[in-house]
Design a protein around this motif. Sequence first.
Motif, PDB file in Angstrom:
ATOM      1  N   TRP A  30      16.907  36.202 -58.610  1.00 31.46           N
ATOM      2  CA  TRP A  30      16.808  37.288 -57.638  1.00 31.46           C
ATOM      3  C   TRP A  30      15.411  37.420 -57.060  1.00 31.46           C
ATOM      4  O   TRP A  30      15.245  37.904 -55.940  1.00 31.46           O
ATOM      5  CB  TRP A  30      17.266  38.603 -58.264  1.00 31.46           C
ATOM      6  N   SER A  31      14.408  36.981 -57.806  1.00 34.32           N
ATOM      7  CA  SER A  31      13.051  37.020 -57.247  1.00 34.32           C
ATOM      8  C   SER A  31      12.944  36.140 -56.019  1.00 34.32           C
ATOM      9  O   SER A  31      12.207  36.458 -55.078  1.00 34.32           O
ATOM     10  CB  SER A  31      12.023  36.584 -58.297  1.00 34.32           C
ATOM     11  N   PHE A  78      20.835  45.841 -50.103  1.00 30.41           N
ATOM     12  CA  PHE A  78      20.814  46.111 -51.533  1.00 30.41           C
ATOM     13  C   PHE A  78      19.558  45.574 -52.201  1.00 30.41           C
ATOM     14  O   PHE A  78      19.246  45.932 -53.342  1.00 30.41           O
ATOM     15  CB  PHE A  78      22.029  45.457 -52.201  1.00 30.41           C
ATOM     16  N   ARG A  79      18.802  44.721 -51.512  1.00 24.77           N
ATOM     17  CA  ARG A  79      17.761  43.946 -52.187  1.00 24.77           C
ATOM     18  C   ARG A  79      16.619  44.813 -52.706  1.00 24.77           C
ATOM     19  O   ARG A  79      16.116  44.571 -53.810  1.00 24.77           O
ATOM     20  CB  ARG A  79      17.235  42.859 -51.237  1.00 24.77           C
ATOM     21  N   GLU A 287      24.759  50.678 -50.111  1.00 19.91           N
ATOM     22  CA  GLU A 287      23.568  50.182 -50.800  1.00 19.91           C
ATOM     23  C   GLU A 287      23.797  50.156 -52.307  1.00 19.91           C
ATOM     24  O   GLU A 287      23.508  49.153 -52.976  1.00 19.91           O
ATOM     25  CB  GLU A 287      22.381  51.080 -50.457  1.00 19.91           C
ATOM     26  N   ALA A 288      24.326  51.259 -52.846  1.00 17.48           N
ATOM     27  CA  ALA A 288      24.597  51.336 -54.280  1.00 17.48           C
ATOM     28  C   ALA A 288      25.689  50.346 -54.687  1.00 17.48           C
ATOM     29  O   ALA A 288      25.581  49.669 -55.719  1.00 17.48           O
ATOM     30  CB  ALA A 288      25.004  52.754 -54.659  1.00 17.48           C
ATOM     31  N   LEU A 289      26.740  50.241 -53.870  1.00 20.49           N
ATOM     32  CA  LEU A 289      27.805  49.289 -54.174  1.00 20.49           C
ATOM     33  C   LEU A 289      27.275  47.859 -54.136  1.00 20.49           C
ATOM     34  O   LEU A 289      27.669  47.023 -54.961  1.00 20.49           O
ATOM     35  CB  LEU A 289      28.947  49.446 -53.168  1.00 20.49           C
ATOM     36  N   GLY A 290      26.383  47.570 -53.200  1.00 16.96           N
ATOM     37  CA  GLY A 290      25.818  46.236 -53.095  1.00 16.96           C
ATOM     38  C   GLY A 290      25.039  45.840 -54.338  1.00 16.96           C
ATOM     39  O   GLY A 290      25.103  44.685 -54.782  1.00 16.96           O
ATOM     40  N   VAL A 291      24.315  46.784 -54.905  1.00 15.96           N
ATOM     41  CA  VAL A 291      23.573  46.506 -56.139  1.00 15.96           C
ATOM     42  C   VAL A 291      24.543  46.106 -57.248  1.00 15.96           C
ATOM     43  O   VAL A 291      24.334  45.103 -57.952  1.00 15.96           O
ATOM     44  CB  VAL A 291      22.746  47.739 -56.565  1.00 15.96           C
ATOM     45  N   LEU A 292      25.616  46.865 -57.406  1.00 17.79           N
ATOM     46  CA  LEU A 292      26.599  46.575 -58.458  1.00 17.79           C
ATOM     47  C   LEU A 292      27.287  45.235 -58.223  1.00 17.79           C
ATOM     48  O   LEU A 292      27.419  44.413 -59.144  1.00 17.79           O
ATOM     49  CB  LEU A 292      27.633  47.692 -58.521  1.00 17.79           C
ATOM     50  N   VAL A 293      27.745  45.018 -56.996  1.00 14.52           N
ATOM     51  CA  VAL A 293      28.495  43.798 -56.696  1.00 14.52           C
ATOM     52  C   VAL A 293      27.621  42.562 -56.866  1.00 14.52           C
ATOM     53  O   VAL A 293      28.037  41.566 -57.487  1.00 14.52           O
ATOM     54  CB  VAL A 293      29.057  43.862 -55.265  1.00 14.52           C
ATOM     55  N   MET A 294      26.409  42.605 -56.353  1.00 19.90           N
ATOM     56  CA  MET A 294      25.558  41.423 -56.402  1.00 19.90           C
ATOM     57  C   MET A 294      24.986  41.175 -57.797  1.00 19.90           C
ATOM     58  O   MET A 294      24.802  40.023 -58.194  1.00 19.90           O
ATOM     59  CB  MET A 294      24.420  41.557 -55.378  1.00 19.90           C
ATOM     60  N   GLY A 297      28.393  40.413 -59.970  1.00 21.56           N
ATOM     61  CA  GLY A 297      29.375  39.491 -59.420  1.00 21.56           C
ATOM     62  C   GLY A 297      28.866  38.114 -59.070  1.00 21.56           C
ATOM     63  O   GLY A 297      29.614  37.311 -58.494  1.00 21.56           O
ATOM     64  N   THR A 298      27.614  37.814 -59.402  1.00 26.01           N
ATOM     65  CA  THR A 298      27.037  36.531 -58.985  1.00 26.01           C
ATOM     66  C   THR A 298      26.606  35.650 -60.158  1.00 26.01           C
ATOM     67  O   THR A 298      25.840  34.709 -59.967  1.00 26.01           O
ATOM     68  CB  THR A 298      25.815  36.776 -58.073  1.00 26.01           C
ATOM     69  N   ASP A 299      27.108  35.928 -61.355  1.00 26.46           N
ATOM     70  CA  ASP A 299      26.660  35.164 -62.519  1.00 26.46           C
ATOM     71  C   ASP A 299      26.935  33.671 -62.372  1.00 26.46           C
ATOM     72  O   ASP A 299      26.112  32.833 -62.752  1.00 26.46           O
ATOM     73  CB  ASP A 299      27.329  35.689 -63.786  1.00 26.46           C
TER      74      ASP A 299
END
Length: 383
Positions: A30-31, A78-79, A287-294, A297-299
């Motif tokens: 993510w960095s 979300f970033r 924005e909050a949903l994007g944090v959770l999904v990304m 959901g991206t493992d």
Amino acid sequence: MQPVSTLPPTTSETSVVRLPSFLSQKLRFWSLVAMVLLVYVHAYNLHPRYLQPWTAVDEPLTVGSWLQYFLANGLLRFRIPILFAISGYLFAYHDTRAPHKERVRRRLRTLLVPYLLWSAFGLAFTWALEQYPATRQLVLNAGLSIFGPDNALVSGYSPGQLLLRWLLFPVPFQLWFLRSLLVYNLAYPWIRTAVERGPWVYFSVAGLLWFTEFGIPPLFEGTGLVFFALGVWLRKTEFNVLAPPRWFRLGLFAAVWVGLLALKTWLAFCFEHPPFLLMLFLHKTAEALGVLVMWFGTDGLVRVAMSQRWFNWLTGFSFMIYVLHVPLANYVTETALRAWPSQNLLVFLLLPLAIVALAVLLGAALRRLVPGVYSVLTGGRGL
């Protein structure tokens, strides 16, 4: 428009206390990815250029213009929250390694010194462009001055205005993140106490500040207050940040996230002045949903990416991408649109990749040829 401490961790931070292997990989992933997405947000080239949650679009609705707004003022937003949360988590993770005063002194080296150096570089670079008529017009078209069109050039600033821009409101405006992060690091003992003793009270107040976009620059931003503290709280409660909560359903949350942003984008084109509260609600909820999904959901993507040697190598230059892309992206955008005025979407899609490549190449050259200089410029990151 606004930017692993949230930025890539320094060498000393990663070597003293070992993070779980996959968590460490996820933070490095993510960095890099967040910094690339940041370039795309700041490469938005429709009018008006400056994006707020309620910003409308003063251009015709086309597939390209719709996609730009949907991404830059929607899907990619979300970033910053996710990076503030990561930063808070890491600062709390390492809070037994040294007394707070000593940690703050280190943060002056890793945050304040790069902030001052890159802010000065942004001023000098802009001043240099202003010395030639063709490039001076790029500066004027970019409209980055905080003093308005009547005082749009760095070469026209008074000494006090130069000092203000250097210290508090940099031409590379993404540096606000370093400034805010330093403030939260200074205030960490109070933030930690608040989230440990009264989390409901703290997050109610901080959440309201975040939702209403309230802040007092350069002291604090609402987004940072809530998400940095969320990271601290997650660490102090030993919450398993790698396991999705029982109530999380990836497909449902992703569908709602995309649906809300599609509605917000439609409103931005269909109304000259979209409903303020509705746009704000859609933006913040997404924005909050994007944090959770990304995050949850991206493992699979993280594992694939971090298994590639080239991708691991690229993560060492996340900070260079962060500090270098503004104001460069703004000035190059104006150059590209002057040459190809009808290619807004193509410029938006390709220009960030060129800027990322330039930042990586410059970072690699500096790290190889003058590692000491590179260390100072990046606060010890990427070595």
